[in-house]
Design an enzyme around this catalytic site. Structure first.
Site, short mmCIF file in Angstrom:
data_model
loop_
_atom_site.label_atom_id
_atom_site.label_comp_id
_atom_site.label_asym_id
_atom_site.label_seq_id
_atom_site.Cartn_x
_atom_site.Cartn_y
_atom_site.Cartn_z
N GLN A 227 0.82 -1.20 0.00
CA GLN A 227 0.00 0.00 0.00
C GLN A 227 0.87 1.26 0.00
O GLN A 227 0.63 2.19 -0.77
CB GLN A 227 -0.90 -0.03 1.23
CG GLN A 227 -2.00 0.99 1.21
CD GLN A 227 -2.83 0.93 2.48
OE1 GLN A 227 -2.46 0.27 3.46
NE2 GLN A 227 -3.95 1.62 2.48
N HIS A 231 1.13 3.77 -3.36
CA HIS A 231 0.44 5.06 -3.25
C HIS A 231 1.33 6.25 -3.57
O HIS A 231 0.90 7.39 -3.47
CB HIS A 231 -0.23 5.20 -1.87
CG HIS A 231 -1.51 4.44 -1.79
ND1 HIS A 231 -1.60 3.12 -2.14
CD2 HIS A 231 -2.77 4.81 -1.44
CE1 HIS A 231 -2.86 2.71 -1.99
NE2 HIS A 231 -3.58 3.71 -1.56
N LEU A 408 -6.24 -3.00 -10.82
CA LEU A 408 -5.72 -4.34 -10.52
C LEU A 408 -5.10 -4.41 -9.12
O LEU A 408 -5.17 -5.44 -8.46
CB LEU A 408 -4.70 -4.63 -11.61
CG LEU A 408 -3.66 -5.72 -11.64
CD1 LEU A 408 -3.24 -5.88 -13.09
CD2 LEU A 408 -2.44 -5.42 -10.82
N TYR A 409 -4.54 -3.27 -8.69
CA TYR A 409 -3.79 -3.25 -7.43
C TYR A 409 -4.67 -2.98 -6.21
O TYR A 409 -4.16 -2.75 -5.12
CB TYR A 409 -2.67 -2.20 -7.48
CG TYR A 409 -1.30 -2.73 -7.11
CD1 TYR A 409 -1.04 -3.22 -5.83
CD2 TYR A 409 -0.26 -2.76 -8.03
CE1 TYR A 409 0.21 -3.69 -5.48
CE2 TYR A 409 1.00 -3.23 -7.69
CZ TYR A 409 1.23 -3.70 -6.43
OH TYR A 409 2.47 -4.18 -6.09
N HIS A 412 -7.23 -5.12 -1.38
CA HIS A 412 -7.80 -5.00 -0.05
C HIS A 412 -8.03 -6.32 0.68
O HIS A 412 -8.07 -6.33 1.91
CB HIS A 412 -9.06 -4.13 -0.10
CG HIS A 412 -8.74 -2.72 -0.51
ND1 HIS A 412 -8.67 -2.32 -1.82
CD2 HIS A 412 -8.39 -1.63 0.23
CE1 HIS A 412 -8.31 -1.06 -1.88
NE2 HIS A 412 -8.13 -0.60 -0.66
N GLY A 550 -0.29 -8.09 -13.97
CA GLY A 550 0.35 -7.20 -13.00
C GLY A 550 1.85 -7.10 -13.21
O GLY A 550 2.42 -6.00 -13.15
N SER A 554 4.28 -3.73 -13.48
CA SER A 554 5.18 -3.56 -12.36
C SER A 554 6.64 -3.44 -12.82
O SER A 554 7.34 -2.48 -12.48
CB SER A 554 4.98 -4.74 -11.41
OG SER A 554 6.02 -4.79 -10.47
C1 HEM Z 1 -7.35 -1.04 6.25
C2 HEM Z 1 -6.69 -0.82 5.16
C3 HEM Z 1 -7.16 0.01 4.00
C4 HEM Z 1 -8.10 0.98 3.94
C5 HEM Z 1 -8.96 1.53 5.06
C6 HEM Z 1 -8.16 1.43 2.57
C7 HEM Z 1 -8.99 2.41 2.10
C8 HEM Z 1 -8.95 2.93 0.85
C9 HEM Z 1 -9.71 4.05 0.42
C10 HEM Z 1 -10.72 4.81 1.28
C11 HEM Z 1 -9.39 4.29 -0.86
C12 HEM Z 1 -9.90 5.40 -1.73
C13 HEM Z 1 -11.04 4.95 -2.50
C14 HEM Z 1 -11.36 6.03 -3.44
O1 HEM Z 1 -11.96 7.01 -3.00
O2 HEM Z 1 -10.95 5.89 -4.61
C15 HEM Z 1 -8.41 3.32 -1.25
C16 HEM Z 1 -7.83 3.26 -2.48
C17 HEM Z 1 -6.87 2.34 -2.84
N1 HEM Z 1 -6.36 1.32 -2.07
FE1 HEM Z 1 -6.84 0.99 -0.15
N2 HEM Z 1 -7.24 0.72 1.82
C18 HEM Z 1 -6.62 -0.14 2.66
C19 HEM Z 1 -5.63 -1.04 2.33
C20 HEM Z 1 -5.08 -1.17 1.07
C21 HEM Z 1 -4.04 -2.09 0.75
C22 HEM Z 1 -3.36 -3.07 1.70
C23 HEM Z 1 -3.77 -1.94 -0.57
C24 HEM Z 1 -2.73 -2.75 -1.29
C25 HEM Z 1 -2.06 -2.39 -2.32
C26 HEM Z 1 -4.64 -0.88 -1.08
C27 HEM Z 1 -4.68 -0.41 -2.38
C28 HEM Z 1 -5.43 0.66 -2.80
C29 HEM Z 1 -5.32 1.26 -4.11
C30 HEM Z 1 -4.41 0.83 -5.24
C31 HEM Z 1 -6.23 2.32 -4.13
C32 HEM Z 1 -6.43 3.34 -5.26
C33 HEM Z 1 -5.66 4.58 -4.87
C34 HEM Z 1 -5.90 5.74 -5.77
O3 HEM Z 1 -6.27 5.53 -6.92
O4 HEM Z 1 -5.72 6.87 -5.32
N3 HEM Z 1 -5.42 -0.46 -0.04
N4 HEM Z 1 -8.17 2.48 -0.20
#
Ligand code: HEM
Ligand code: NAG
Ligand code: NAG
Ligand code: NAG
Ligand code: NAG
Length: 622
Positions: A227, A231, A408-409, A412, A550, A554
């Site tokens: 993550q 990010h 793809l990434y 969650h 992926g 990557s």
């Molecule tokens: C408890 C853990 C996590 C929470 C609460 C969380 C929450 C979120 C939230 C709220 C979003 C934004 C959704 C949106 O408005 O587009 C997001 C996006 C994303 N999350 Fe998570 N996430 C968690 C863990 C992870 C993990 C472990 C990964 C692994 C790679 C991940 C990958 C992503 C990706 C790739 C995005 C898109 C980001 C972007 O386009 O800006 N997340 N996540």
């Protein structure tokens, strides 16, 4: 081709058949017959008129061009596949050229290759320690990277090549163009007129019933690294819309440490010896608060000012796992600055900062390839970060992040039901946006805890914690808004056989039945649900498609970094032999243990037994 017939060509045909029928009718010489025939004809005419008044289907909605041929519409109902340099020719780019035929004959299937790479320990013991390691690593890098067009091609607005889509880097690029606007169904021509309700999809197939650990043994240290690392280049610009990114460097730029713009970077910097600002709590270095560094961070109103850590990435206050990595990289940056200053006493703040940043990027790429991707792939080939391996190959040192890679990434399912730290069981409400967790337990205990706790299996469905339901629903909704092509079209793009049925796609008969009922056609299955619900490989974290799609994104992103180019990849870029050595010897363990009071169990996978590896003696003092 020539599928729907427009009115202009239908009418003359109709006229001639009209005349033929009329003359036939006259020959029967009974007026009733003529009357009935006329009636039938009128009916026929009105039916035809009905057919011609419906809009002509854009022929590209059928995705007629195979093997990456480019579909171009001509007139209303004709199309042309541009097969240039695809290795195929023919109307739909289906006929292989001579060398393509040879290549296809010799090419093993992805499943075969995967099987070889994950079995036969004795063989890999030989390969890992010989010149074959380099040869195979080079093959992995070039074969994977070749799937990614460079320079980039489409974006969510432009399904054809355009200067705007090349030049406007606020867009995520797209590997496949969006589904054309004027298709009969949302996915093209296949499937139902209305896609399944995202809420139904997520609740039925994606939400966790019971936690299923990753069979490859990935832990939370891995999950938070995933993550944290991604990010820096996945930063959807929600104000502009889901097609846009704030991270315009499109790659590994360490923008999650330094900010994604100069203003933010200058705020985060100490402006002395190249270092970043920090605060000291109980003798240890932590990121400063937003009181000291007034930059925008997303925290809910409930978080008091003195607990709002100021980090390169706006959202990293979200999880202690992210603030942990931010702290480690902050300490590493400042540590490297000290080392560089010692060998370059004449260097000012700016040069120390800039050179350290390149070292941090280099360290990151090494850890990602040699440990993170190693863990994820499960390969017995010992992966190697060595840019010189591909110096004799054609390779573009540039990268553009694609929307498909972002979707793809969304891994969650990695997240557990709760977080076990130092004997305490922290629930989501305890954990989210709670920066006290890091300050309270400290780096060492958190690393130890995260390294010991299992992460969830990403593939196979029904493994996403309830709390994250909205996030996955959103990715499905956005993929529809942006008209992402069907899963099977992406299978073809990555030279995988499209699935013929839901029963081939998954071994779970009930899941297949329900998906068929909801989607109507395997060719209408969506990209993200396809990746998460595909049958997983034996004892693996996910299925074939996630790996095969992926890995190219990557590896292209990692090796496409300018520091990997022949121009940059040399000691002087990193401040001489000392800096280059830091890049070449970086490991996750060093990142942690050179920046902590004692060295905990640190790894991307859980220990092989619970009593394994008790925390070691304190090593370095901070
Ligand atoms: C408890 C853990 C996590 C929470 C609460 C969380 C929450 C979120 C939230 C709220 C979003 C934004 C959704 C949106 O408005 O587009 C997001 C996006 C994303 N999350 Fe998570 N996430 C968690 C863990 C992870 C993990 C472990 C990964 C692994 C790679 C991940 C990958 C992503 C990706 C790739 C995005 C898109 C980001 C972007 O386009 O800006 N997340 N996540
Ligand atoms: C090419 O594709 C079109 C549309 O899918 C199809 O009608 C046509 O038969 C195909 N042509 C060949 C030679 O396969
Ligand atoms: C070869 O490398 C893989 C991956 O690093 C590792 O699991 C395996 O034990 C290695 N074998 C030898 C003998 O080094
Ligand atoms: C990129 O495109 C968007 C949408 O058209 C526009 O708002 C933005 O100003 C463009 N960016 C640049 C740098 O031209
Ligand atoms: C935040 O974490 C600290 C340390 O674990 C804990 O004492 C506190 O109760 C947590 N806050 C919330 C709101 O759960």
């Amino acid at each position: 081709m020539h599928r729907p017939t427009p009115a202009a060509t239908v009418i003359p045909d109709m006229m001639s058949s009209w005349e033929a029928n009329v003359s036939l009718g006259v020959k029967t010489s009974t007026s009733t017959c003529v009357f009935i025939l006329l009636l039938l004809l009128l009916l026929d005419v009105s039916l035809l008129a009905g057919a011609t008044s419906s809009p002509v289907v854009n022929p590209c909605c059928h995705y007629p061009c195979e093997n990456s041929g480019m579909c171009v519409r001509f007139g209303a109902d004709r199309f042309d596949c541009d097969c240039t340099r695809t290795g195929y020719h023919g109307e739909n780019c289906t006929i292989p050229e001579f060398w393509t035929r040879i290549h296809l004959l010799l090419k093993p299937s992805p499943d075969t290759v995967h099987y070889l790479l994950t079995h036969f320990h004795w063989l890999w013991d030989l390969i890992n320690n010989s010149f074959l390691r380099n040869i195979l690593m080079r093959v992995v890098l070039t074969v994977r990277s070749n799937f990614i067009p460079s320079p980039p091609t489409f974006n969510s607005k432009y399904g054809y090549l355009s200067w705007e889509s090349y030049y406007n880097i606020s867009y995520y690029t797209r590997l496949l163009p969006p589904v054309p606007e004027d298709c009969p169904t949302p996915m093209g021509t296949k499937g139902k007129a209305v896609l399944p309700d995202p809420k139904v999809l997520v609740e039925r197939f994606l939400i966790r019933k019971k936690f299923r650990p990753d069979p490859q043994g990935a832990n939370l240290m891995f999950a938070f690294f995933a993550q944290h690392f991604t990010h820096q280049f996945f930063k959807t610009h929600h104000r502009m819309g889901p097609a846009f990114t704030r991270a315009v460097a499109h790659g590994v730029d360490a923008g999650h440490i330094y900010g994604d713009n100069l203003e933010r970077q200058l705020q985060l910097r100490l402006h002395q010896d190249g270092k970043l600002k920090y605060q000291v709590i109980a003798g240890q270095m932590f990121p400063p608060t937003t009181q000291e560094v007034p930059i925008t961070m997303s925290y809910p109103g409930t978080v008091p000012d003195h607990q709002r850590l100021a980090l390169g990435q706006e959202v990293f206050g979200l999880l202690p796992g992210l603030t942990l990595y931010s702290t480690l990289w902050l300490r590493e940056h400042n540590r490297v600055c000290d080392i560089l200053k010692e060998v370059h006493p004449t260097w000012g703040d700016e040069q120390l900062f800039q050179t350290t940043r390149l070292i941090i990027i280099g360290e990151t790429i090494r850890i990602v390839i040699e440990e993170y991707v190693q863990q994820l792939s499960g390969y017995l080939l010992n992966l190697k970060f060595d840019p010189t391996l591909i110096f004799n190959d054609q390779f573009q040192y540039s990268n553009r992040i694609s929307l498909e890679f972002n979707h793809l990434y969304h891994w969650h399912p990695l997240m557990p039901d709760s977080f076990l730290v130092d004997g305490q069981d922290l629930t989501y409400p305890n954990f989210l946006f709670n920066t006290s967790v890091l300050l309270h337990f400290g780096v060492e205990k958190l690393v130890d805890a995260f390294s010991r706790q299992q992460a969830g299996q990403i593939g196979g469905g029904q493994n996403i914690h309830q709390r994250l339901q909205n996030v996955v629903e959103l990715v499905i909704k956005e993929s529809r808004e942006l008209r992402v092509q069907p899963f099977n079209e992406y299978r073809k793009k990555f030279e995988l056989k499209p699935y013929n049925s839901f029963y081939e796609f998954t071994d779970d008969k009930e899941l297949a039945r329900q998906l068929e009922e909801l989607y109507g056609d395997i060719d209408a299955l969506e990209f993200y649900p396809g990746l998460l619900l595909e049958k997983t490989r034996h004892s693996a974290i996910f299925g074939e498609s996630m790996v095969e799609m992926g890995a190219p994104f990557s590896l292209k992103g990692l090796l496409g970094n300018p520091i990997c180019s022949p121009v940059y990849w040399k000691p002087s870029t990193f401040g001489g032999a000392v800096g280059f050595d830091i890049v070449n010897s970086a490991t996750l363990e060093r990142l942690v243990c050179q920046n902590s009071r004692w060295c905990p169990y640190v790894s991307f996978h859980v220990p092989h037994s619970d009593v394994d590896l008790p925390p070691r003696e304190p090593t370095t003092e901070l």
